[in-house]
Design a protein around this motif. Structure first.
Motif, mmCIF file in Angstrom:
data_model
loop_
_atom_site.group_PDB
_atom_site.id
_atom_site.type_symbol
_atom_site.label_atom_id
_atom_site.label_comp_id
_atom_site.label_asym_id
_atom_site.label_seq_id
_atom_site.Cartn_x
_atom_site.Cartn_y
_atom_site.Cartn_z
ATOM 1 N N ILE A 185 0.857 -1.189 0.000
ATOM 2 C CA ILE A 185 0.000 0.000 0.000
ATOM 3 C C ILE A 185 0.891 1.236 0.000
ATOM 4 O O ILE A 185 1.577 1.524 0.995
ATOM 5 C CB ILE A 185 -0.921 0.029 1.233
ATOM 6 N N PRO A 186 0.955 1.968 -1.124
ATOM 7 C CA PRO A 186 1.772 3.194 -1.145
ATOM 8 C C PRO A 186 1.119 4.299 -0.326
ATOM 9 O O PRO A 186 -0.108 4.449 -0.325
ATOM 10 C CB PRO A 186 1.814 3.554 -2.626
ATOM 11 N N LEU A 187 1.943 5.054 0.380
ATOM 12 C CA LEU A 187 1.479 6.185 1.183
ATOM 13 C C LEU A 187 2.269 7.424 0.801
ATOM 14 O O LEU A 187 3.484 7.360 0.614
ATOM 15 C CB LEU A 187 1.683 5.920 2.676
ATOM 16 N N SER A 188 1.599 8.534 0.699
ATOM 17 C CA SER A 188 2.261 9.813 0.446
ATOM 18 C C SER A 188 1.424 10.897 1.082
ATOM 19 O O SER A 188 0.212 10.969 0.854
ATOM 20 C CB SER A 188 2.402 10.069 -1.054
ATOM 21 N N PHE A 189 2.047 11.736 1.909
ATOM 22 C CA PHE A 189 1.295 12.798 2.561
ATOM 23 C C PHE A 189 2.237 13.945 2.926
ATOM 24 O O PHE A 189 3.416 13.735 3.181
ATOM 25 C CB PHE A 189 0.565 12.294 3.812
ATOM 26 N N PRO A 190 1.718 15.163 2.935
ATOM 27 C CA PRO A 190 2.533 16.325 3.315
ATOM 28 C C PRO A 190 2.743 16.357 4.820
ATOM 29 O O PRO A 190 1.901 15.894 5.595
ATOM 30 C CB PRO A 190 1.696 17.510 2.836
ATOM 31 N N LEU A 191 3.875 16.894 5.208
ATOM 32 C CA LEU A 191 4.168 17.088 6.622
ATOM 33 C C LEU A 191 3.904 18.537 7.002
ATOM 34 O O LEU A 191 4.184 19.452 6.216
ATOM 35 C CB LEU A 191 5.626 16.752 6.919
ATOM 36 N N PRO A 192 3.398 18.751 8.207
ATOM 37 C CA PRO A 192 3.209 20.145 8.661
ATOM 38 C C PRO A 192 4.554 20.780 8.959
ATOM 39 O O PRO A 192 5.322 20.277 9.776
ATOM 40 C CB PRO A 192 2.366 19.991 9.927
ATOM 41 N N VAL A 193 4.874 21.855 8.269
ATOM 42 C CA VAL A 193 6.169 22.516 8.432
ATOM 43 C C VAL A 193 5.942 23.950 8.901
ATOM 44 O O VAL A 193 5.411 24.773 8.154
ATOM 45 C CB VAL A 193 6.955 22.534 7.108
ATOM 46 N N PRO A 194 6.332 24.280 10.134
ATOM 47 C CA PRO A 194 6.198 25.667 10.585
ATOM 48 C C PRO A 194 7.237 26.542 9.913
ATOM 49 O O PRO A 194 8.429 26.255 9.959
ATOM 50 C CB PRO A 194 6.453 25.573 12.094
ATOM 51 N N VAL A 195 6.803 27.596 9.246
ATOM 52 C CA VAL A 195 7.713 28.507 8.554
ATOM 53 C C VAL A 195 7.589 29.884 9.193
ATOM 54 O O VAL A 195 6.530 30.489 9.169
ATOM 55 C CB VAL A 195 7.384 28.593 7.056
ATOM 56 N N GLU A 196 8.685 30.357 9.795
ATOM 57 C CA GLU A 196 8.701 31.681 10.385
ATOM 58 C C GLU A 196 9.224 32.696 9.371
ATOM 59 O O GLU A 196 10.144 32.411 8.615
ATOM 60 C CB GLU A 196 9.576 31.688 11.635
ATOM 61 N N ASN A 197 8.625 33.874 9.379
ATOM 62 C CA ASN A 197 9.076 34.951 8.503
ATOM 63 C C ASN A 197 9.109 34.499 7.051
ATOM 64 O O ASN A 197 10.092 34.684 6.338
ATOM 65 C CB ASN A 197 10.455 35.462 8.930
ATOM 66 N N GLY A 198 8.020 33.833 6.595
ATOM 67 C CA GLY A 198 7.951 33.425 5.203
ATOM 68 C C GLY A 198 8.041 34.600 4.264
ATOM 69 O O GLY A 198 8.570 34.479 3.170
ATOM 70 N N SER A 199 7.540 35.752 4.714
ATOM 71 C CA SER A 199 7.652 36.991 3.948
ATOM 72 C C SER A 199 8.345 38.034 4.814
ATOM 73 O O SER A 199 8.094 38.109 6.017
ATOM 74 C CB SER A 199 6.275 37.494 3.513
ATOM 75 N N GLN A 200 9.209 38.819 4.195
ATOM 76 C CA GLN A 200 9.939 39.837 4.938
ATOM 77 C C GLN A 200 10.175 41.043 4.035
ATOM 78 O O GLN A 200 10.309 40.900 2.813
ATOM 79 C CB GLN A 200 11.274 39.290 5.445
ATOM 80 N N THR A 201 10.179 42.220 4.653
ATOM 81 C CA THR A 201 10.470 43.448 3.922
ATOM 82 C C THR A 201 11.646 44.161 4.571
ATOM 83 O O THR A 201 11.936 43.967 5.759
ATOM 84 C CB THR A 201 9.252 44.393 3.906
ATOM 85 N N TYR A 202 12.331 45.000 3.771
ATOM 86 C CA TYR A 202 13.500 45.726 4.247
ATOM 87 C C TYR A 202 13.449 47.156 3.693
ATOM 88 O O TYR A 202 13.216 47.347 2.497
ATOM 89 C CB TYR A 202 14.795 45.048 3.787
ATOM 90 N N SER A 203 13.679 48.123 4.557
ATOM 91 C CA SER A 203 13.744 49.522 4.133
ATOM 92 C C SER A 203 15.123 50.073 4.477
ATOM 93 O O SER A 203 15.715 49.698 5.495
ATOM 94 C CB SER A 203 12.653 50.354 4.800
ATOM 95 N N TYR A 204 15.632 50.988 3.626
ATOM 96 C CA TYR A 204 17.019 51.437 3.716
ATOM 97 C C TYR A 204 17.123 52.949 3.808
ATOM 98 O O TYR A 204 16.249 53.686 3.324
ATOM 99 C CB TYR A 204 17.809 50.982 2.482
ATOM 100 N N THR A 205 18.210 53.395 4.414
ATOM 101 C CA THR A 205 18.716 54.752 4.192
ATOM 102 C C THR A 205 20.089 54.589 3.543
ATOM 103 O O THR A 205 20.771 53.573 3.742
ATOM 104 C CB THR A 205 18.840 55.554 5.493
#
Length: 354
Positions: free
Chosen positions: A310-330
């Motif tokens: 019986i083949p099994l395939s399933f996604p694992l829950p992966v916690p991702v911190e700061n998946g999106s980030q922005t940066y502002s400069y001087t």
């Protein structure tokens, strides 16, 4: 960006050879001794990858008002980086050797462990980076370039003991799944690993990095049950689980995909060409203003019931911190960043030679 490439050896509790903490021999520093010039770009013979030749040279980096790094230069090259330890004291963390202004090795201590990094080239292009801790090679990265001469494909051979440190190696661009005991127990037997990264370019900037990894391991049915509800996954086949004990060993393939997209300003990146870090920060001519990361992890195995598989395939829950980030400069008058503030409100300040 998060940590530099070389934060990788905290668990290498092996017989490590000692490293000489003196600065590089003058014979290995172009010019042989004395201080480098100011903010004007130096006159150098070598060109291409591995030559770090910024028009303005960083001498210190401070995060939220506290100095985190100091950079020392001599004879037109960066010789030493001092990094603040847990007590705030600046200690040597990286020092460099050159061949005609092109970096050929870096020596340092990471989490108290000595490492040696070697750089090899094909013509004026970077061909490979190898990282050793004592006699053990812990990381090897082979580079392929596209028709425009830009790095476009990386093949990574990673020592299995370093898997838990991949997020530190690659910063924002790698899933932090191996630090979760409920996801990948450390006692699992790892058979093989395959990791690649593909880079898409927009002009002189890395627009996208796609990281793919596959790890082949052996795990018991009981360990798999710690991660997923097999009864719900198997449906009508769930009753067959009673035929297998929790100690039944099963081959498993864990596949990962991590896609990161980047946008940039049109100003000068002070890290452009610096191979002491290995992320879009150093490969790109301009400064990252936004990043977005998407991560997926999938587990595949098969229940072998002797009379059926019986083949099994399933996604694992992966916690991702700061998946999106922005940066502002001087910026200063020369178009180099003086400060960068991320979306969490942390500010990094850059100081240059005058």
């Amino acid at each position: 960006m998060k940590k530099v490439l070389w934060a990788l050896c905290a668990v290498m509790m092996l017989a490590l050879s000692a490293c000489n903490k003196d600065n590089p021999n003058p014979e290995n520093v172009p010019g042989g001794g004395g201080e480098g010039g100011g903010s004007n770009p130096p006159v150098q013979t070598a060109t291409g990858e591995g030559v770090f030749n910024p028009a303005q040279r960083l001498i210190s980096i401070a995060i939220d008002g506290t100095t985190s790094e100091e950079w020392e230069w001599a004879n037109d090259v960066l010789t030493t980086i001092l990094t603040a330890d847990e007590n705030g004291n600046l200690v040597e963390s990286s020092w460099f050797e050159y061949d005609n202004h092109r970096i050929v090795s870096m020596t340092g201590t990471l989490e108290g462990m000595p490492v040696e990094v070697g750089y090899t080239y094909s013509g004026d292009k970077l061909a490979a980076v190898s990282v050793y801790s004592g006699p053990l090679e812990v990381l090897n990265i082979a580079f392929t370039h596209n028709a425009a001469g830009k790095p476009s494909h990386l093949t990574l051979e990673i020592n299995e003991t370093l898997l838990a440190f991949l997020p530190q190696l690659f910063g924002d661009g790698f899933p932090d799944i191996f630090n979760s005991k409920s996801t990948i127990p450390s006692k699992w037997e790892i058979n093989s690993t395959v990791f690649t990264a593909d880079l898409a370019w927009q002009g002189d900037n890395v627009a996208q990095v796609i990281f793919n990894g596959q790890i082949n391991i052996n795990a018991t049915l009981g360990e798999i049950r710690q991660m997923a509800n097999l009864d719900s996954l198997l449906g009508s086949y769930a009753s067959y689980l009673s035929l297998l004990g929790d100690s039944t060993v099963m081959p498993i393939s864990v596949t990962m995909n991590d896609t990161s997209d980047f946008t940039y300003d049109n100003k000068n990146n002070p890290f452009y060409g610096f191979l002491g870090r290995l992320d879009p920060t150093v490969l790109s001519a301009n400064n990252v203003t936004a990043s977005d990361t998407r991560v997926s992890v999938n587990l595949a195995t098969a229940l072998d019931l002797s009379f059926m598989t019986i083949p099994l395939s399933f996604p694992l829950p992966v916690p991702v911190e700061n998946g999106s980030q922005t940066y502002s400069y001087t910026y200063n008058a020369a178009g180099f960043p003086e400060t960068v503030t991320d979306g969490d409100g942390s500010t990094t300040q850059y100081t240059y030679q005058q």
